[in-house]
Design an enzyme around this catalytic site. Structure first.
Site, PDB file in Angstrom:
ATOM      1  N   LYS A 111       2.276-116.535 -25.718  1.00 55.45           N
ATOM      2  CA  LYS A 111       1.625-116.133 -24.474  1.00 55.45           C
ATOM      3  C   LYS A 111       1.270-117.337 -23.605  1.00 55.45           C
ATOM      4  CE  LYS A 111      -0.052-111.636 -25.779  1.00 55.45           C
ATOM      5  NZ  LYS A 111      -1.172-110.824 -26.209  1.00 55.45           N
ATOM      6  N   LYS A 190      13.594-109.210 -25.630  1.00 59.60           N
ATOM      7  CA  LYS A 190      12.673-108.118 -25.933  1.00 59.60           C
ATOM      8  C   LYS A 190      12.111-107.546 -24.628  1.00 59.60           C
ATOM      9  CE  LYS A 190       8.185-108.407 -26.748  1.00 59.60           C
ATOM     10  NZ  LYS A 190       6.811-108.502 -27.249  1.00 59.60           N
ATOM     11  N   LYS A 193       6.652-106.830 -20.191  1.00 62.66           N
ATOM     12  CA  LYS A 193       6.206-106.977 -18.812  1.00 62.66           C
ATOM     13  C   LYS A 193       6.313-108.433 -18.362  1.00 62.66           C
ATOM     14  CE  LYS A 193       1.951-106.947 -17.938  1.00 62.66           C
ATOM     15  NZ  LYS A 193       0.928-107.573 -17.148  1.00 62.66           N
TER      16      LYS A 193
HETATM   17  P1  TYM Z   1       1.143-104.265 -26.565  1.00 58.76           P
HETATM   18  O1  TYM Z   1       0.248-103.628 -25.557  1.00 58.76           O
HETATM   19  O2  TYM Z   1       1.774-105.556 -26.236  1.00 58.76           O
HETATM   20  O3  TYM Z   1       2.300-103.264 -26.953  1.00 58.76           O
HETATM   21  C1  TYM Z   1       2.034-101.926 -27.320  1.00 58.76           C
HETATM   22  C2  TYM Z   1       2.981-101.457 -28.396  1.00 58.76           C
HETATM   23  O4  TYM Z   1       4.328-101.455 -27.911  1.00 58.76           O
HETATM   24  C3  TYM Z   1       5.141-102.207 -28.793  1.00 58.76           C
HETATM   25  N1  TYM Z   1       6.206-102.868 -28.007  1.00 58.76           N
HETATM   26  C4  TYM Z   1       7.481-102.936 -28.398  1.00 58.76           C
HETATM   27  N2  TYM Z   1       8.108-102.466 -29.502  1.00 58.76           N
HETATM   28  C5  TYM Z   1       9.446-102.691 -29.607  1.00 58.76           C
HETATM   29  N3  TYM Z   1      10.164-103.338 -28.641  1.00 58.76           N
HETATM   30  C6  TYM Z   1       9.577-103.811 -27.514  1.00 58.76           C
HETATM   31  N4  TYM Z   1      10.299-104.424 -26.580  1.00 58.76           N
HETATM   32  C7  TYM Z   1       8.173-103.630 -27.362  1.00 58.76           C
HETATM   33  N5  TYM Z   1       7.264-103.974 -26.403  1.00 58.76           N
HETATM   34  C8  TYM Z   1       6.061-103.501 -26.826  1.00 58.76           C
HETATM   35  C9  TYM Z   1       4.212-103.232 -29.439  1.00 58.76           C
HETATM   36  O5  TYM Z   1       4.730-103.729 -30.633  1.00 58.76           O
HETATM   37  C10 TYM Z   1       2.980-102.380 -29.623  1.00 58.76           C
HETATM   38  O6  TYM Z   1       3.082-101.597 -30.788  1.00 58.76           O
HETATM   39  N6  TYM Z   1      -2.183-106.200 -29.681  1.00 58.76           N
HETATM   40  C11 TYM Z   1      -1.523-104.962 -29.337  1.00 58.76           C
HETATM   41  C12 TYM Z   1      -2.490-103.864 -28.959  1.00 58.76           C
HETATM   42  C13 TYM Z   1      -3.510-103.611 -30.008  1.00 58.76           C
HETATM   43  C14 TYM Z   1      -3.302-102.928 -31.245  1.00 58.76           C
HETATM   44  C15 TYM Z   1      -4.567-102.936 -31.906  1.00 58.76           C
HETATM   45  C16 TYM Z   1      -2.202-102.322 -31.833  1.00 58.76           C
HETATM   46  C17 TYM Z   1      -4.809-103.991 -29.968  1.00 58.76           C
HETATM   47  N7  TYM Z   1      -5.448-103.595 -31.088  1.00 58.76           N
HETATM   48  C18 TYM Z   1      -4.726-102.351 -33.158  1.00 58.76           C
HETATM   49  C19 TYM Z   1      -2.377-101.741 -33.104  1.00 58.76           C
HETATM   50  C20 TYM Z   1      -3.626-101.754 -33.739  1.00 58.76           C
HETATM   51  C21 TYM Z   1      -0.624-105.254 -28.151  1.00 58.76           C
HETATM   52  O7  TYM Z   1      -0.827-106.158 -27.412  1.00 58.76           O
HETATM   53  O8  TYM Z   1       0.374-104.374 -27.967  1.00 58.76           O
END
Ligand code: TYM
Length: 319
Positions: A111, A190, A193
């Site tokens: 990040k 991947k 955003k």
């Molecule tokens: P975030 O908001 O970046 O993404 C949300 C979910 O979407 C999945 N994802 C993807 N999976 C496959 N291919 C992709 N290109 C792709 N882009 C996004 C992410 O793996 C995720 O599952 N830290 C987490 C949010 C969070 C969370 C938690 C998740 C906070 N607390 C507790 C589970 C449990 C996050 O930033 O996801």
């Protein structure tokens, strides 16, 4: 029946990476497990710097959850910031976590490399995520592959706590089906955003067409035979139109089927896939106050659940 929990950061409009990497699994799991799905707005504070914007993005993400089919009668849907135990537990956990464990987390480095400010909150982000998971005695965490390490960190933290104090948590496991571990974006990296390569769940037809036509392909000529596997157009088509994807694969292998043709097929597959979600959104928006009602109800249920673990933890640590 297992306890399932997951969340998405409402820091931008949700896209097909979020849908296939997370939401699709949530929709399946809610039918026979005890599910908690939340909007990780506290995590979004590390990137969104405008209160009105965050509030509206959070609401937008809640609408997306519902329009995609998450059902408040089956799953608890809530806003992370409505349950203050998340930050309480995060602090307690942060006092036992070796700094080296955080330093090994690769998402922080990724990040910062993408230009996100290197704040303390961004650095300790996995601690808050561990608190999210451990507060609900979660067995399974359905996420994409990029979040796998964070779930493992949550597990390590729980074990460390048990070693220092006593049992309070359930050891969580990531739930990541292989075929959707990493969804490719329009440029083949991947979908994310921050890479500006997403296909948003909500968009208009003109924009959707531009996005699809902009998908990166190689320079193989129309008449030549092509290998479908690994081709972004085909990989996305397989997800949105699984029943027709063998047909597309055969056309690629035969030759005489160009990327322009394939993009047109993908576009129509996407419209067919997204239209019911767009329609559901229109219905939700017509119900004034509905989304807030769902989130308020979810907050009460989540609060009651988290309270039990928190009481145990407070007792053990002596506060
Ligand atoms: P975030 O908001 O970046 O993404 C949300 C979910 O979407 C999945 N994802 C993807 N999976 C496959 N291919 C992709 N290109 C792709 N882009 C996004 C992410 O793996 C995720 O599952 N830290 C987490 C949010 C969070 C969370 C938690 C998740 C906070 N607390 C507790 C589970 C449990 C996050 O930033 O996801």
């Amino acid at each position: 029946m297992k306890r399932v929990l997951s969340g998405i950061q409402p820091s931008g409009n949700l896209h097909l990476g979020n849908y296939f990497g997370a939401l699709r699994q949530w929709l399946q799991l809610q039918n026979d497990h005890e599910c908690f799905f939340f909007l990780a707005d506290l995590h979004s504070l590390t990137t969104v710097r405008n209160g009105d914007e965050l509030r509206s993005l959070t609401l937008e993400a809640a609408i997306t959850y519902l329009a995609c089919g998450l059902d408040p009668a089956k799953s608890v849907l809530f806003r992370q910031s409505d349950v203050s135990y998340h930050t309480d537990l995060a602090w307690i956990l942060s006092t036992i976590i070796p700094k080296g464990l955080m330093e090994r987390a690769h998402s922080y480095k990724d990040k910062v490399a993408k230009g996100i400010s290197a704040t303390v909150g961004l650095f300790t982000y996995p601690v808050l995520m561990a608190a999210d998971i451990l507060l609900y005695r979660t067995d399974l965490v359905p996420v994409g592959k990029d979040q796998k390490q964070h779930v493992e960190i949550a597990r390590d933290i729980a074990e460390k706590f048990h070693h220092l104090y006593d049992e309070a948590f359930v050891l969580p496991e990531p739930y990541i089906p292989e075929d959707v571990a990493v969804i490719p974006g329009t440029d083949g990296q991947k979908m994310s955003k921050s890479y500006h390569n997403t296909i948003p769940i909500f968009t208009d037809e003109t924009q959707l067409m531009k996005t699809v036509m902009g998908i990166v392909t190689d320079s193989t000529g129309v008449d030549e035979k092509k290998v479908p596997e690994g081709n972004i157009v085909y990989e996305l088509y397989k997800l949105v139109a699984p029943a027709q994807s063998d047909e597309m694969a055969a056309k690629f292998r035969e030759g005489g089927y160009g990327y322009g043709d394939a993009k047109k097929d993908l576009l129509s597959g996407l419209k067919h896939f997204l239209e019911p979600i767009w329609e559901e959104r229109r219905k939700i928006e017509a119900r004034k106050g509905y989304v807030e009602e769902v989130l308020d109800d979810g907050a009460h249920k989540a609060q009651a659940e988290a309270e039990m673990v928190m009481a145990k933890v407070r007792g053990l640590v002596g506060i």
